[in-house]
Design an enzyme around this catalytic site. Structure first.
Site, mmCIF file in Angstrom:
data_model
loop_
_atom_site.group_PDB
_atom_site.id
_atom_site.type_symbol
_atom_site.label_atom_id
_atom_site.label_comp_id
_atom_site.label_asym_id
_atom_site.label_seq_id
_atom_site.Cartn_x
_atom_site.Cartn_y
_atom_site.Cartn_z
ATOM 1 N N LYS A 1 7.156 29.429 -29.320
ATOM 2 C CA LYS A 1 6.945 30.833 -29.228
ATOM 3 C C LYS A 1 4.893 30.843 -28.635
ATOM 4 C CE LYS A 1 4.165 33.347 -32.132
ATOM 5 N NZ LYS A 1 3.427 33.842 -31.547
ATOM 6 N N SER B 1 -5.017 29.204 -35.381
ATOM 7 C CA SER B 1 -6.901 28.773 -36.154
ATOM 8 C C SER B 1 -5.889 27.945 -37.017
ATOM 9 C CB SER B 1 -7.022 30.321 -36.838
ATOM 10 O OG SER B 1 -5.291 30.950 -37.457
ATOM 11 N N VAL C 1 -4.079 29.940 -40.066
ATOM 12 C CA VAL C 1 -2.574 29.535 -39.709
ATOM 13 C C VAL C 1 -1.821 28.622 -39.503
ATOM 14 C CG1 VAL C 1 -0.486 30.325 -38.004
ATOM 15 C CG2 VAL C 1 -2.723 31.947 -38.772
ATOM 16 N N GLU D 1 -3.547 21.170 -34.010
ATOM 17 C CA GLU D 1 -5.238 21.787 -32.919
ATOM 18 C C GLU D 1 -6.256 22.973 -33.439
ATOM 19 O OE1 GLU D 1 -6.215 19.018 -31.754
ATOM 20 O OE2 GLU D 1 -4.953 17.599 -32.000
ATOM 21 N N CYS E 1 -11.503 27.165 -28.079
ATOM 22 C CA CYS E 1 -11.872 25.739 -28.728
ATOM 23 C C CYS E 1 -13.161 24.776 -29.158
ATOM 24 C CB CYS E 1 -10.361 24.889 -29.743
ATOM 25 S SG CYS E 1 -9.909 24.002 -28.483
ATOM 26 N N GLU F 1 -16.373 30.162 -36.726
ATOM 27 C CA GLU F 1 -16.133 29.834 -35.710
ATOM 28 C C GLU F 1 -16.601 31.211 -35.156
ATOM 29 O OE1 GLU F 1 -11.958 29.476 -34.338
ATOM 30 O OE2 GLU F 1 -12.954 27.703 -32.861
HETATM 31 P P1 NAD Z 1 -3.943 32.290 -34.029
HETATM 32 O O1 NAD Z 1 -4.400 30.905 -35.357
HETATM 33 O O2 NAD Z 1 -4.216 33.553 -35.030
HETATM 34 O O3 NAD Z 1 -2.011 32.249 -33.498
HETATM 35 C C1 NAD Z 1 -1.595 30.801 -32.833
HETATM 36 C C2 NAD Z 1 -0.371 30.942 -33.037
HETATM 37 O O4 NAD Z 1 0.186 31.124 -34.199
HETATM 38 C C3 NAD Z 1 -0.020 32.608 -32.165
HETATM 39 O O5 NAD Z 1 1.297 32.129 -30.764
HETATM 40 C C4 NAD Z 1 0.690 33.147 -33.656
HETATM 41 O O6 NAD Z 1 1.107 34.342 -32.671
HETATM 42 C C5 NAD Z 1 0.936 32.420 -34.461
HETATM 43 N N1 NAD Z 1 0.625 33.014 -35.696
HETATM 44 C C6 NAD Z 1 0.261 33.463 -35.927
HETATM 45 N N2 NAD Z 1 0.573 33.887 -37.354
HETATM 46 C C7 NAD Z 1 1.146 32.635 -37.740
HETATM 47 C C8 NAD Z 1 2.285 32.610 -39.410
HETATM 48 N N3 NAD Z 1 1.701 33.017 -40.182
HETATM 49 N N4 NAD Z 1 3.050 31.557 -38.595
HETATM 50 C C9 NAD Z 1 3.279 30.803 -37.690
HETATM 51 N N5 NAD Z 1 2.734 31.636 -36.855
HETATM 52 C C10 NAD Z 1 2.014 32.263 -36.810
HETATM 53 O O7 NAD Z 1 -4.760 31.301 -32.725
HETATM 54 P P2 NAD Z 1 -5.012 32.573 -32.103
HETATM 55 O O8 NAD Z 1 -6.018 33.828 -32.128
HETATM 56 O O9 NAD Z 1 -3.637 32.988 -30.975
HETATM 57 O O10 NAD Z 1 -6.252 31.014 -30.880
HETATM 58 C C11 NAD Z 1 -7.330 31.012 -31.289
HETATM 59 C C12 NAD Z 1 -7.620 29.596 -32.422
HETATM 60 O O11 NAD Z 1 -7.122 28.525 -31.359
HETATM 61 C C13 NAD Z 1 -9.078 29.711 -32.231
HETATM 62 O O12 NAD Z 1 -9.114 28.986 -33.321
HETATM 63 C C14 NAD Z 1 -9.312 28.242 -31.652
HETATM 64 O O13 NAD Z 1 -10.836 27.547 -31.337
HETATM 65 C C15 NAD Z 1 -7.942 28.111 -32.007
HETATM 66 N N6 NAD Z 1 -7.860 26.497 -30.828
HETATM 67 C C16 NAD Z 1 -7.602 25.522 -30.993
HETATM 68 C C17 NAD Z 1 -7.892 24.682 -29.588
HETATM 69 C C18 NAD Z 1 -7.605 23.120 -29.991
HETATM 70 O O14 NAD Z 1 -6.955 21.890 -29.100
HETATM 71 N N7 NAD Z 1 -7.964 22.732 -30.791
HETATM 72 C C19 NAD Z 1 -7.503 24.487 -28.015
HETATM 73 C C20 NAD Z 1 -6.906 26.074 -28.676
HETATM 74 C C21 NAD Z 1 -7.505 27.148 -29.122
#
Ligand code: NAD
Length: 486
Positions: free
Chosen positions: A180, A234, A237, A255, A289, A389
């Site tokens: 997804k 994030s 989530v 992650e 990230c 963040e």
């Molecule tokens: P997000 O958590 O909003 O979304 C991530 C994914 O989860 C998306 O596909 C989203 O549709 C899905 N999602 C949203 N709500 C959900 C739910 N209730 N249940 C299950 N899935 C759900 O994050 P984002 O805004 O897409 O990305 C930014 C975040 O990702 C930042 O916090 C960043 O630090 C983190 N990030 C971490 C790494 C790492 O390797 N540590 C790498 C890249 C990004």
């Protein structure tokens, strides 16, 4: 036969076919540099769509896992070649979809190709150890078993690299996949699945279902037939997914966020530290990230570092990442822009603004989500902008007297993803390596560098304490079987 997704309407990819969602509803994806530009329309899928994808992955898993690793690898090599042949097109789509500059998008797409090739080779590497038994007539050894169906949930900030660094190892170790993508990166992701389809992976081995996180993402976490879940995104989530997976006994890997420091010691190469702070903190509009966020500088070099940093930040060219000469693109979405602007307002109350601090306006900017690269000083460690963040182009400078104080400050956050130090003193390097609580510690290099052949992941709240990439991926995507033969 491969049915390509239309540019304007991306279908789901389920059981080797491109299909529309049962919902008959679409989500429109626009270009964050110019919202008049519609990049594509993706499926607003339902749990029924997800069920179909999971059923297909479940049905395909037996045959896929019985293939020789080298044969699974051939499909990955083929997919890599197809992506490589479409590199500019995929990178252009990425820039239009989430705003990072075209050169960065090309670099990331090339990274996706390299990841596929790395894991394709993994199909021919050893999968276990022979361990001497205390029984002289027995043979004891370990082998690896795939988890089965793996649910992959990805963010928007690395639309090619993250789907690839999860999907490629999942596949090579014999799992089938339901992915997804984030809605803000789903058009680019559909192009990757066109490449999988063209490479001829058997039906059901890879599936992609787009849609709201609360429906499809949560549905993956809850689904009884999904045996493992790998998530990047994030903390909010991620933790929910972890709890859901734990409650039903599924394996999971999270992650999540970062709040990454750079320490500039008194004996640092200041020009190098300035360039790396800018690159680590502001490239991709700070939406990594591993982006540098807290800039901790020893007092005797503070003024020199600050002056050089601010002068260079002011030279940054901002605009549509497809245009030549642009160094920084827009925030990826309106909500991301608003988050960044609200942190900037907070920063104005918590410290002193040195440069930036505004949304950009004018002909070139009015239809996009552009914000100036922003630098604050006089920020204390407990300030909101030093703790949370931001995921935007914002740096917070903090002045310290000693290296001990610098490391203490660098550790004074709930995250522990990446950290870097600039120093020419070996003792300081060793102290930093030993005392810094981060999954990635980097010396005289920016915080945001990741190599695909090395383990990647965070400490503290940044991850579920697992690691991705390199050989570490095997630990998540397989279980060890200990075999005893008498
Ligand atoms: P997000 O958590 O909003 O979304 C991530 C994914 O989860 C998306 O596909 C989203 O549709 C899905 N999602 C949203 N709500 C959900 C739910 N209730 N249940 C299950 N899935 C759900 O994050 P984002 O805004 O897409 O990305 C930014 C975040 O990702 C930042 O916090 C960043 O630090 C983190 N990030 C971490 C790494 C790492 O390797 N540590 C790498 C890249 C990004």
């Amino acid at each position: 036969m491969t049915v390509k997704t239309e540019t304007s309407k991306c279908l789901n990819y389920i059981n080797g076919r491109w299909v529309a969602s049962d919902s008959d509803e679409l989500i429109t994806v626009t270009n964050p540099a110019n919202t008049d530009d519609v990049v594509g329309r993706i499926q607003k899928s339902t749990r029924d769509d997800l069920d179909q994808a999971v059923s297909a992955a479940k049905a395909a898993k037996k045959e896929w896992k019985t293939l020789a690793g080298a044969d699974r690898g051939k499909f990955l090599y083929k997919t890599a070649d197809i992506i490589e042949s479409r590199l500019d097109e995929i990178a252009e789509c990425m820039t239009r979809e989430m705003g990072k500059t075209f050169p960065e998008a090309k670099g990331e797409t090339a990274r996706g190709v390299a990841i596929l090739r790395y894991y394709a080779g993994e199909g021919m590497r050893k999968e276990g150890d022979v361990i001497p038994s205390t029984d002289k007539d027995a043979l004891m050894f370990t082998k690896r078993a795939p988890l089965g169906v793996v649910g992959v949930i990805t963010p928007w900030n690395f639309p090619v690299a993250i789907p690839m660094w999860k999907t490629a190892p999942a596949l090579i170790y014999g799992n089938t996949v339901v992915l997804k993508p984030a809605s803000e990166a789903a058009v680019t992701c559909a192009k990757l699945f066109e490449c999988f389809a063209e490479a001829g992976l058997p039906a059901g081995v890879v599936n992609m279902v787009s849609g709201p996180g609360s429906v499809i993402g949560q549905g993956i976490a809850e689904h009884a037939d999904v045996n493992g879940i790998t998530f990047t995104g994030s903390n909010q989530v991620g933790k929910k997914i972890g709890q859901t997976a734990l409650a039903r006994g599924a394996k999971y890997q999270l992650e999540m966020g970062g709040k990454n420091p750079v320490i500039v010691a008194s004996d640092a190469d200041i020009d190098l530290a300035v360039d790396a702070t800018i690159s680590g903190g502001l490239r991709s509009t700070g939406q990594k990230c591993t982006a540098t966020s807290r800039v901790i500088v020893q007092s005797d070099v503070y003024d020199e570092f600050k002056e050089k940093l601010v002068a260079k930040v002011k030279e940054i060219t901002i605009g549509d990442g497809l245009k030549n000469g642009i160094w920084m693109g827009p925030s990826a979405s309106e909500s991301q822009l608003n988050t960044v602007l609200s942190y900037i307002e907070k920063g104005k109350q918590e410290g002193t603004l040195l440069c930036g601090g505004n949304r950009l306006s004018g002909e070139e900017y009015d239809k996009g989500y552009f914000v100036e690269p922003t630098v604050f000083e006089d920020i204390t460690s407990n300030a909101t902008i030093a703790q949370e963040e931001i995921f935007g182009p914002v740096l917070a400078l903090m002045k310290v007297e000693s290296l001990e104080e610098a490391i203490e400050l660098a550790n004074d956050v709930e995250f522990g993803l990446s950290a870097s130090i600039f120093t020419s003193n070996i003792q300081k390097m060793l102290s930093f390596i030993s005392d810094m609580d981060a999954g990635l510690v980097r010396i005289n290099a920016e915080s945001a560098g990741v190599e695909l052949q090395a383990p990647f992941g965070g400490m503290k709240q940044s991850s579920s304490h697992s690691r991705e990439q390199g050989e570490a991926a095997k630990e998540f995507f397989t279980s060890i079987k200990t075999v005893f033969v008498k």
